[in-house]
Design a protein around this motif. Structure first.
Motif, PDB file in Angstrom:
ATOM      1  N   THR A   7      28.301  43.495  63.658  1.00 47.27           N
ATOM      2  CA  THR A   7      28.828  44.498  64.595  1.00 47.27           C
ATOM      3  C   THR A   7      30.292  44.782  64.309  1.00 47.27           C
ATOM      4  N   ARG A   8      31.077  43.715  64.083  1.00 50.72           N
ATOM      5  CA  ARG A   8      32.502  43.897  63.787  1.00 50.72           C
ATOM      6  C   ARG A   8      32.693  44.675  62.491  1.00 50.72           C
ATOM      7  N   LYS A   9      31.850  44.384  61.500  1.00 51.25           N
ATOM      8  CA  LYS A   9      31.963  45.073  60.217  1.00 51.25           C
ATOM      9  C   LYS A   9      31.668  46.555  60.365  1.00 51.25           C
ATOM     10  N   LYS A  10      30.617  46.864  61.143  1.00 50.35           N
ATOM     11  CA  LYS A  10      30.276  48.267  61.376  1.00 50.35           C
ATOM     12  C   LYS A  10      31.406  48.991  62.105  1.00 50.35           C
ATOM     13  N   ARG A  11      31.991  48.298  63.092  1.00 54.31           N
ATOM     14  CA  ARG A  11      33.080  48.904  63.849  1.00 54.31           C
ATOM     15  C   ARG A  11      34.289  49.160  62.941  1.00 54.31           C
ATOM     16  N   ALA A  12      34.605  48.187  62.086  1.00 53.77           N
ATOM     17  CA  ALA A  12      35.731  48.329  61.161  1.00 53.77           C
ATOM     18  C   ALA A  12      35.482  49.476  60.186  1.00 53.77           C
ATOM     19  N   ASN A  13      34.242  49.556  59.694  1.00 55.00           N
ATOM     20  CA  ASN A  13      33.899  50.648  58.779  1.00 55.00           C
ATOM     21  C   ASN A  13      34.012  51.999  59.476  1.00 55.00           C
ATOM     22  N   GLY A  14      33.622  52.030  60.760  1.00 62.81           N
ATOM     23  CA  GLY A  14      33.714  53.266  61.522  1.00 62.81           C
ATOM     24  C   GLY A  14      35.151  53.710  61.706  1.00 62.81           C
ATOM     25  N   VAL A  15      36.036  52.771  62.001  1.00 63.36           N
ATOM     26  CA  VAL A  15      37.465  53.076  62.162  1.00 63.36           C
ATOM     27  C   VAL A  15      38.049  53.562  60.836  1.00 63.36           C
ATOM     28  N   GLU A  16      37.687  52.880  59.749  1.00 57.02           N
ATOM     29  CA  GLU A  16      38.192  53.271  58.428  1.00 57.02           C
ATOM     30  C   GLU A  16      37.712  54.670  58.047  1.00 57.02           C
ATOM     31  N   SER A  17      36.447  54.954  58.325  1.00 55.14           N
ATOM     32  CA  SER A  17      35.899  56.280  58.021  1.00 55.14           C
ATOM     33  C   SER A  17      36.621  57.358  58.815  1.00 55.14           C
ATOM     34  N   ARG A  18      36.871  57.072  60.088  1.00 55.68           N
ATOM     35  CA  ARG A  18      37.559  58.054  60.937  1.00 55.68           C
ATOM     36  C   ARG A  18      38.951  58.365  60.399  1.00 55.68           C
ATOM     37  N   GLN A  19      39.667  57.324  59.969  1.00 61.51           N
ATOM     38  CA  GLN A  19      41.012  57.527  59.431  1.00 61.51           C
ATOM     39  C   GLN A  19      40.960  58.321  58.133  1.00 61.51           C
ATOM     40  N   ARG A  20      39.967  58.032  57.298  1.00 60.32           N
ATOM     41  CA  ARG A  20      39.817  58.783  56.046  1.00 60.32           C
ATOM     42  C   ARG A  20      39.574  60.259  56.330  1.00 60.32           C
ATOM     43  N   ILE A  21      38.756  60.526  57.323  1.00 59.22           N
ATOM     44  CA  ILE A  21      38.456  61.918  57.696  1.00 59.22           C
ATOM     45  C   ILE A  21      39.715  62.616  58.198  1.00 59.22           C
ATOM     46  N   LEU A  22      40.469  61.941  59.068  1.00 61.23           N
ATOM     47  CA  LEU A  22      41.693  62.538  59.610  1.00 61.23           C
ATOM     48  C   LEU A  22      42.729  62.766  58.511  1.00 61.23           C
ATOM     49  N   SER A  52      28.589  62.265  58.506  1.00 60.45           N
ATOM     50  CA  SER A  52      29.507  61.222  58.956  1.00 60.45           C
ATOM     51  C   SER A  52      30.655  61.832  59.760  1.00 60.45           C
ATOM     52  N   ILE A  53      31.120  62.991  59.306  1.00 59.07           N
ATOM     53  CA  ILE A  53      32.203  63.675  60.030  1.00 59.07           C
ATOM     54  C   ILE A  53      31.714  64.110  61.410  1.00 59.07           C
ATOM     55  N   TYR A  54      30.502  64.658  61.458  1.00 55.89           N
ATOM     56  CA  TYR A  54      29.948  65.107  62.733  1.00 55.89           C
ATOM     57  C   TYR A  54      29.623  63.931  63.660  1.00 55.89           C
ATOM     58  N   TRP A  55      29.451  62.762  63.106  1.00 52.29           N
ATOM     59  CA  TRP A  55      29.223  61.586  63.942  1.00 52.29           C
ATOM     60  C   TRP A  55      30.489  61.240  64.731  1.00 52.29           C
ATOM     61  N   HIS A  56      31.654  61.468  64.092  1.00 51.74           N
ATOM     62  CA  HIS A  56      32.934  61.160  64.733  1.00 51.74           C
ATOM     63  C   HIS A  56      33.478  62.345  65.542  1.00 51.74           C
ATOM     64  N   PHE A  57      33.220  63.558  65.069  1.00 51.24           N
ATOM     65  CA  PHE A  57      33.829  64.746  65.680  1.00 51.24           C
ATOM     66  C   PHE A  57      32.775  65.828  65.901  1.00 51.24           C
ATOM     67  N   LYS A  58      32.885  66.498  67.036  1.00 48.15           N
ATOM     68  CA  LYS A  58      31.892  67.504  67.412  1.00 48.15           C
ATOM     69  C   LYS A  58      31.895  68.695  66.460  1.00 48.15           C
ATOM     70  N   ASP A  59      33.104  69.161  66.110  1.00 49.66           N
ATOM     71  CA  ASP A  59      33.234  70.324  65.223  1.00 49.66           C
ATOM     72  C   ASP A  59      34.645  70.346  64.634  1.00 49.66           C
ATOM     73  N   LYS A  60      34.962  71.394  63.902  1.00 46.32           N
ATOM     74  CA  LYS A  60      36.270  71.493  63.267  1.00 46.32           C
ATOM     75  C   LYS A  60      37.394  71.473  64.297  1.00 46.32           C
ATOM     76  N   ASP A  61      37.200  72.150  65.389  1.00 42.16           N
ATOM     77  CA  ASP A  61      38.230  72.221  66.419  1.00 42.16           C
ATOM     78  C   ASP A  61      38.525  70.835  66.985  1.00 42.16           C
ATOM     79  N   ASP A  62      37.476  70.058  67.208  1.00 46.15           N
ATOM     80  CA  ASP A  62      37.631  68.688  67.705  1.00 46.15           C
ATOM     81  C   ASP A  62      38.389  67.841  66.678  1.00 46.15           C
ATOM     82  N   LEU A  63      38.120  68.085  65.421  1.00 45.70           N
ATOM     83  CA  LEU A  63      38.768  67.362  64.329  1.00 45.70           C
ATOM     84  C   LEU A  63      40.262  67.679  64.271  1.00 45.70           C
TER      85      LEU A  63
END
Length: 210
Positions: A7-22, A52-63
């Motif tokens: 669970t911790r690994k998945k959460r860490a990967n999720g945070v890392e992915s979000r930062q990469r997207i931003l 993966s982007i849509y998993w974190h953000f609803k659309d471009k505006d949200d991003l």
């Protein structure tokens, strides 16, 4: 049952992915502006699928709104007045102004994207523009509080005038650096800007006492 380590690994990967997207969005938007930014372009830049982007953000505006919020948090942390033990009121406000300028150099996306959206008029207002205007109100209130604390004797009208001038001047200096690059010493300019505002504030307070 999911193991805690998994669970911790998945959460860490999720945070890392979000930062990469931003981070990728910042680069794309900086080059192409709001209109030129797309989920497909961000996906290509960060190497993550659009799903993966849509998993974190609803659309471009949200991003875009998330990019502005992240950068604003960095900027707001710099808008902290050093304690009274660090020097005179003028020295304290000058130090803070320099810190704000450094934060804008390190994380300019809040102001760059925000100003871009604020100056546009669209039938449907992007969430990013709404977020930018909301966080500007937070910054405005914080600067007003500092003015009142540093220069006792200012009336409400003077505080609002100085706050408006401080923000507008900061915007202008930032735009000047965006145009001319490193030829503009943003830290030195912000320090000078703060000193001039402080001088004006003390004169206003003196007039109110007279």
């Amino acid at each position: 049952m999911t193991k805690p380590q998994t669970t911790r690994k998945k959460r860490a990967n999720g945070v890392e992915s979000r930062q990469r997207i931003l981070d990728a969005t910042v680069e794309i938007a900086g080059e192409r502006g709001y209109e030129g930014t797309s989920i497909a372009a961000v996906s290509a830049k960060c190497g993550l699928p659009a799903s993966s982007i849509y998993w974190h953000f609803k659309d471009k505006d949200d991003l875009i709104a998330a990019v502005i919020e992240r950068s604003f948090d960095t900027w707001l942390a710099a808008v902290e007045l050093p304690g009274a033990e660090t020097g005179t009121p003028l020295e304290r406000v000058t130090t803070m102004a320099g810190n704000v300028a450094k934060s804008l150099i390190d994380a300019p996306d809040f102001l760059r994207l925000g100003l871009m959206l604020a100056l546009e008029r669209r039938p449907a207002e992007p969430r990013g523009r709404t977020v930018f205007l909301q966080v500007r109100d937070i910054a405005r209130a914080k600067i007003a509080e500092m003015a009142e604390a540093l220069v006792p004797g200012l009336d409400e009208e003077a505080v609002q005038t100085l706050t408006t001038y401080a923000i507008a001047g900061g915007d202008g200096l930032f735009v000047q650096r965006e145009i001319n690059g490193d030829a503009v010493d943003l830290v030195a300019m912000f320090e000078l800007h703060a000193q001039l505002i402080y001088d004006a504030a003390t004169r206003m307070a003196a007039r109110n006492k007279a």
